[in-house]
Design an enzyme around this catalytic site. Structure first.
Site, PDB file in Angstrom:
ATOM      1  N   LYS A 210      -2.824 -29.257  30.943  1.00 33.24           N
ATOM      2  CA  LYS A 210      -1.592 -28.455  30.957  1.00 33.24           C
ATOM      3  C   LYS A 210      -1.423 -27.803  32.332  1.00 33.24           C
ATOM      4  O   LYS A 210      -0.373 -27.851  32.929  1.00 33.24           O
ATOM      5  CB  LYS A 210      -1.650 -27.363  29.872  1.00 33.24           C
ATOM      6  CG  LYS A 210      -1.153 -27.778  28.503  1.00 33.24           C
ATOM      7  CD  LYS A 210      -1.098 -26.600  27.567  1.00 33.24           C
ATOM      8  CE  LYS A 210      -0.033 -25.587  27.974  1.00 33.24           C
ATOM      9  NZ  LYS A 210      -0.019 -24.411  27.097  1.00 33.24           N
ATOM     10  N   GLU A 357     -11.122 -19.953  19.615  1.00 33.93           N
ATOM     11  CA  GLU A 357     -10.374 -19.616  20.847  1.00 33.93           C
ATOM     12  C   GLU A 357      -9.106 -18.851  20.470  1.00 33.93           C
ATOM     13  O   GLU A 357      -8.541 -18.136  21.288  1.00 33.93           O
ATOM     14  CB  GLU A 357     -10.035 -20.868  21.658  1.00 33.93           C
ATOM     15  CG  GLU A 357      -9.576 -20.538  23.081  1.00 33.93           C
ATOM     16  CD  GLU A 357      -9.522 -21.750  24.009  1.00 33.93           C
ATOM     17  OE1 GLU A 357      -8.600 -22.577  23.854  1.00 33.93           O
ATOM     18  OE2 GLU A 357     -10.398 -21.866  24.878  1.00 33.93           O
TER      19      GLU A 357
HETATM   20  O1  F6P Z   1     -10.578 -23.108  27.532  1.00 32.64           O
HETATM   21  C1  F6P Z   1      -9.440 -22.709  28.192  1.00 32.64           C
HETATM   22  C2  F6P Z   1      -8.434 -23.802  28.211  1.00 32.64           C
HETATM   23  O2  F6P Z   1      -7.287 -23.364  28.867  1.00 32.64           O
HETATM   24  C3  F6P Z   1      -8.068 -24.300  26.818  1.00 32.64           C
HETATM   25  O3  F6P Z   1      -7.239 -23.424  26.111  1.00 32.64           O
HETATM   26  C4  F6P Z   1      -7.439 -25.599  27.180  1.00 32.64           C
HETATM   27  O4  F6P Z   1      -7.256 -26.443  26.069  1.00 32.64           O
HETATM   28  C5  F6P Z   1      -8.458 -26.144  28.200  1.00 32.64           C
HETATM   29  O5  F6P Z   1      -8.927 -24.973  28.877  1.00 32.64           O
HETATM   30  C6  F6P Z   1      -7.915 -27.171  29.168  1.00 32.64           C
HETATM   31  O6  F6P Z   1      -6.867 -26.587  29.898  1.00 32.64           O
HETATM   32  P1  F6P Z   1      -5.878 -27.599  30.685  1.00 32.64           P
HETATM   33  O7  F6P Z   1      -5.175 -28.426  29.631  1.00 32.64           O
HETATM   34  O8  F6P Z   1      -4.947 -26.706  31.440  1.00 32.64           O
HETATM   35  O9  F6P Z   1      -6.732 -28.459  31.579  1.00 32.64           O
END
Ligand code: F6P
Length: 530
Positions: A210, A357
């Site tokens: 994300k 979480e």
């Molecule tokens: O553990 C924190 C976190 O932001 C999760 O909520 C998320 O699923 C994971 O790390 C990966 O984040 P990203 O999709 O931004 O790489």
């Protein structure tokens, strides 16, 4: 915005505290009521829940529903579906439910979001079908046969769990048009062993992030690119072997992902709630568009049940209230989930992120410290294995561990004696729930040992060691078979359970500041190391 009232100040909380102090009849006694089983059965979206082995009676259930009322759980749910910014610390809406679609002409979250969701759904489903149809070629003009997902946390666990859970589908098992591989860990061994048997010219990487800044995923991405180049992929053809799912498309495109293969996930979809978004792309590649859409339909059916069912029949609300009773009034500090189907081997890991979480919080939405306990430690694993590993602690340990058993009535064939396998699987799951509830008091143990032929002195010596306290609460969730629809309903059930518990505890289930300090420390150490 209604003023926040601390949960322990609610009248129902006091009532539940009183009831817990009074104590309830032991399950041994409660289960003698032949009507109990029927009174504590719940059905929704293809699932059934047997809560008869929970340590509740009519008074407790009534008080729990009073707590839900006083906490405004369902009003909060309506606010979520309307797209209100219930993720209060990030001022964001929480609309993973919008990803499952709606048959309403005017869904509560508005037509604009529905249009954006269906547009993106069509984009990544079409890409998945192109891959499955052999229409995507690599730098050697050969069809892509292997897709490697690079992502961590919610960018890995949902699609990975569901891919394994649905690996028995014909679309996957008989003729895997494309083989799926998931890499989340940044240690080189994980990626190296995944890539070793693969051909670079026939491999595509889906970079799921994300934020598109997660260091583990970006490190994996750099190595994936290097592997392709070292295998002879021209720089100009790299884009044939890359796709991304992210809330930061510009960042992804600046790193060589073509816009056609850059798929959107919005910031109103939490990572742990994102399998219904383009984060589900690798899953869709594995099982196909139709099966993926069925999974969305199962989740949507659970959404409708959650919003429309009377409280007394509401499965997610009931699961949430039973968890609050066990956690806050029976003092259980952990919660165990035991699926009895080997394809659900990753379910617990997925539920751990979803639950802990979300509700592993210590501050209320108004910024004050919580005095009530919040999320229990969620643990578990495949039940048949667990019986031969850690169920000892649950049966005879020094703490109460509530258990969710998950049973699939019809296993999958594949062996001449498949029916016998299935009989044994479910026999032991049901026996465990019964043993935990009934236990075996000393007098029964003594009699059993004497009946085994032990001397009286030996039987008396062993009785304390071989007795079982029982009265350990459990729920059993059933589905007829492990279909995409039923899996979707199961995931949505637990999502809404987590939601309801957060509303009762007065915490924000949708941020995750707890991961921030570790990341900051890593950057600080890195910068000091120069
Ligand atoms: O553990 C924190 C976190 O932001 C999760 O909520 C998320 O699923 C994971 O790390 C990966 O984040 P990203 O999709 O931004 O790489």
């Amino acid at each position: 915005m209604t003023r926040f009232i601390r949960p322990e100040h609610l009248p129902a909380w006091h009532q539940l505290h009183e009831l817990a102090q009074q104590g309830q009849a032991p399950l041994r006694e409660l289960l003698e009521d032949k009507q109990r089983h029927a009174k504590l059965q719940f059905n929704a979206a293809g699932l059934s829940l047997d809560a008869s082995h929970q340590r509740v009676d009519a008074d407790v259930m009534q008080a729990l529903h009073g707590l839900a009322q006083e906490s405004g759980v369902m009003a909060h749910a309506q606010a979520m579906f309307r797209g209100e910014a219930i993720n209060s610390t990030e001022q964001r809406a929480v609309l993973h439910v919008a990803l499952r679609g709606s048959e309403q002409a005017e869904p509560p979250w508005g037509q604009e979001i529905s249009t954006a969701v269906s547009t993106e759904l069509n984009r990544y489903c079409s890409f998945a079908e192109q891959l499955r149809g052999g229409d995507c070629k690599g730098f050697g003009a050969e069809r892509i046969t292997d897709v490697v997902n690079l992502g961590i946390g919610g960018s890995d666990l949902g699609p990975r769990m569901a891919t394994e859970a649905l690996s028995h589908l014909d679309a996957v098992w008989t003729q895997p048009l494309v083989r799926l591989h998931y890499v989340s860990n940044v240690d080189a061994w994980s990626l190296a062993t995944t890539l070793a048997p693969l051909q670079a010219s026939r491999t595509l990487f889906v970079v799921q992030s994300k934020s598109f800044t997660t260091q583990e995923t970006m490190t994996l991405f750099a190595s994936a690119r290097r592997w392709l180049l070292d295998a002879g992929c021209p720089q100009a053809d790299l884009h044939l072997h890359l796709a991304a799912v992210t809330a930061k498309p510009a960042l992804a495109q600046s790193q060589g992902i073509s816009s056609e293969r850059c798929f959107r996930v919005w910031d109103w979809v939490g990572g742990r709630y994102s399998v219904w978004s383009a984060i589900g792309l690798p899953l869709t590649v594995a099982i196909g568009r139709e099966a993926y859409l069925q999974m969305l339909q199962g989740a949507h059916a659970m959404d409708k049940h959650f919003l429309q069912a009377p409280a007394a029949d509401n499965m997610p609300l009931t699961l949430a209230l039973l968890g609050v009773w066990n956690r806050n009034f029976l003092g259980a500090s952990t919660h165990h989930v035991a699926p009895y189907h080997s394809a659900l081997g990753k379910l617990v890991a997925f539920l751990q992120q979803q639950d802990m979480e979300s509700n592993g919080k210590r501050v209320h939405t108004d910024g004050s410290d919580c005095k009530v306990a919040t999320a229990p430690v969620l643990w578990g694993g495949l039940g048949n294995d667990g019986q031969h590993a850690y169920f000892q602690l649950i049966h005879q340990g020094s703490q109460t561990v509530p258990v969710d058993f998950i049973g699939v009535r019809h296993g999958h064939a594949g062996l001449p004696l498949a029916a016998e396998h299935q009989r044994v699987v479910l026999l032991h799951m049901q026996a465990q729930a019964k043993a935990l509830a009934l236990g075996r008091p000393p007098e029964e143990t003594l009699a059993a040992l004497l009946a085994e032929g032990l001397s009286l002195s030996e039987a008396k010596r062993l009785t304390p060691h071989r007795s079982f306290p029982g009265n350990i609460p459990s729920s059993t969730l059933w589905m007829d078979s492990l279909t995409p629809y039923n899996l979707g309903a199961l995931i949505a059930l637990y999502e809404h359970k987590v939601f309801c518990q957060a509303a009762i505890w007065g915490i924000n289930a949708f941020d995750q500041w707890g991961v921030e300090l570790g990341k900051a420390m890593a950057l600080e150490i890195e910068s000091r190391a120069g």
